[in-house]
Scaffold this motif. Structure first.
Motif, mmCIF file in Angstrom:
data_model
loop_
_atom_site.group_PDB
_atom_site.id
_atom_site.type_symbol
_atom_site.label_atom_id
_atom_site.label_comp_id
_atom_site.label_asym_id
_atom_site.label_seq_id
_atom_site.Cartn_x
_atom_site.Cartn_y
_atom_site.Cartn_z
ATOM 1 N N HIS A 1 5.346 -49.387 -17.969
ATOM 2 C CA HIS A 1 4.969 -47.983 -17.737
ATOM 3 C C HIS A 1 3.537 -47.951 -17.273
ATOM 4 O O HIS A 1 2.880 -48.991 -17.202
ATOM 5 C CB HIS A 1 5.212 -47.129 -18.988
ATOM 6 N N HIS B 1 8.903 -42.907 -24.383
ATOM 7 C CA HIS B 1 7.444 -43.054 -24.484
ATOM 8 C C HIS B 1 6.779 -42.160 -23.435
ATOM 9 O O HIS B 1 6.206 -41.146 -23.756
ATOM 10 C CB HIS B 1 7.053 -44.524 -24.334
ATOM 11 N N ASP C 1 6.031 -49.940 -24.604
ATOM 12 C CA ASP C 1 5.723 -48.906 -25.593
ATOM 13 C C ASP C 1 6.956 -48.024 -25.759
ATOM 14 O O ASP C 1 7.578 -47.620 -24.776
ATOM 15 C CB ASP C 1 4.540 -48.048 -25.128
ATOM 16 N N ASP D 1 -3.558 -49.036 -20.467
ATOM 17 C CA ASP D 1 -3.617 -50.270 -21.269
ATOM 18 C C ASP D 1 -2.489 -51.254 -20.928
ATOM 19 O O ASP D 1 -2.389 -52.322 -21.538
ATOM 20 C CB ASP D 1 -3.649 -49.963 -22.778
ATOM 21 N N HIS D 2 -1.678 -50.900 -19.913
ATOM 22 C CA HIS D 2 -0.622 -51.812 -19.459
ATOM 23 C C HIS D 2 -0.765 -52.202 -17.989
ATOM 24 O O HIS D 2 -0.057 -53.103 -17.542
ATOM 25 C CB HIS D 2 0.760 -51.191 -19.707
HETATM 26 ZN ZN LIG Z 1 1.849 -46.400 -23.439
#
Ligand SMILES: [Zn+2]
Ligand SMILES: [Zn+2]
Length: 255
Positions: free
Chosen positions: A60, A144, A165, A64-65
């Motif tokens: 996604h 998410h 997530d 932070d990804h």
């Molecule tokens: Zn996330």
């Protein structure tokens, strides 16, 4: 196959955990899943061959990804001699192409023409994508963000599932059923539970539904590390649990 957790942290800065990134080595395939802040440096830190990544899958679009994608691209161009010329295959949910275009809007269109071809495959839930050799990738939607997916990597009867997530989801447990490794997010303690992340108790319930050989937990916000994660998971899941750290890896035995 071998799973290595490169980044086991979150949006919360941490001395010991960089943001989300995990690598699956499967035959000739080196699949990086997610690439949050610090991930590229952590790969170098733990001796992971960032130069050799063949495929990159995005769960996604939270920063932070994905925020280290430009870092990785520039490393391939400017961080090694000779620069990368091999194609990179990028897989992600619908919107992945637009995400990369947005990065190019910030850093210049040259970001996407650094000397190595880039393929983008926007994967649909239920689709079965060949990564080459005998490695297959599938995804399923998770609660998410609108685009969020979990991934399943399969080779020669072995299966690794990464939740990305997610909030609690019975369908995810059924989808992951019987996998060898279930790498699940474990963001928050019960006192801070929200519908879009998992608590240790909810990780235990997910493990009970999926019955993986190993339930590996990642994506720890600092408050969840203050509780007894193992005890809470064990309330529902009696199998093997691993609390991942950056650089942790697990080899799956060939069947
Ligand atoms: Zn996330
Ligand atoms: Zn996250």
């Amino acid at each position: 196959m071998r799973l290595t957790t490169i980044g086991t942290g979150t949006a919360a800065p941490s001395a010991g955990r960089v943001q989300s990134a995990h690598v699956v080595d499967a035959g000739s395939v080196k699949l990086l899943m997610d690439c949050g802040s610090g991930a590229v440096n952590r790969m170098a830190d733990v001796g992971m061959r960032w130069q050799d990544v063949t495929h990159f899958a995005i769960t996604h679009f939270h920063a932070d990804h994905v925020i280290d994608i430009p870092t990785l691209f520039y490393a391939w161009r400017y961080g090694q001699l000779p620069p990368r010329s091999e194609r990179i295959e990028i897989i992600g949910p619908a919107g992945t192409l637009a995400l990369l275009s947005s990065f190019a809007g910030v850093f210049g269109s040259g970001l996407l023409s650094l000397g190595f071809p880039i393929s983008v495959h926007e994967i649909a839930p239920g689709e079965d994508v060949s990564l080459g050799g005998d490695v297959r990738l599938r995804c399923t939607k998770v609660p998410h963000t609108d685009e969020s997916v979990a991934y399943s990597v399969e080779r020669r009867g072995q299966r690794i599932v990464y939740t990305g997530d997610t909030g609690p989801d019975a369908e995810l447990g059924a989808w992951a059923a019987g996998c060898d490794v279930l790498l699940a997010e474990c963001s928050l303690p019960t006192s801070m539970a929200i519908p879009t992340h998992l608590t240790p108790r909810q990780c235990g319930a997910l493990g009970a539904a999926a019955q993986p050989k190993v339930l590996a937990l990642t994506h720890f916000y600092p408050p969840v590390e203050a509780v007894d994660i193992r005890a809470e998971v064990a309330a529902d899941f009696g199998g093997t649990v691993a609390l991942a750290v950056d650089g942790w890896s697990l080899d799956l035995e060939e069947r």
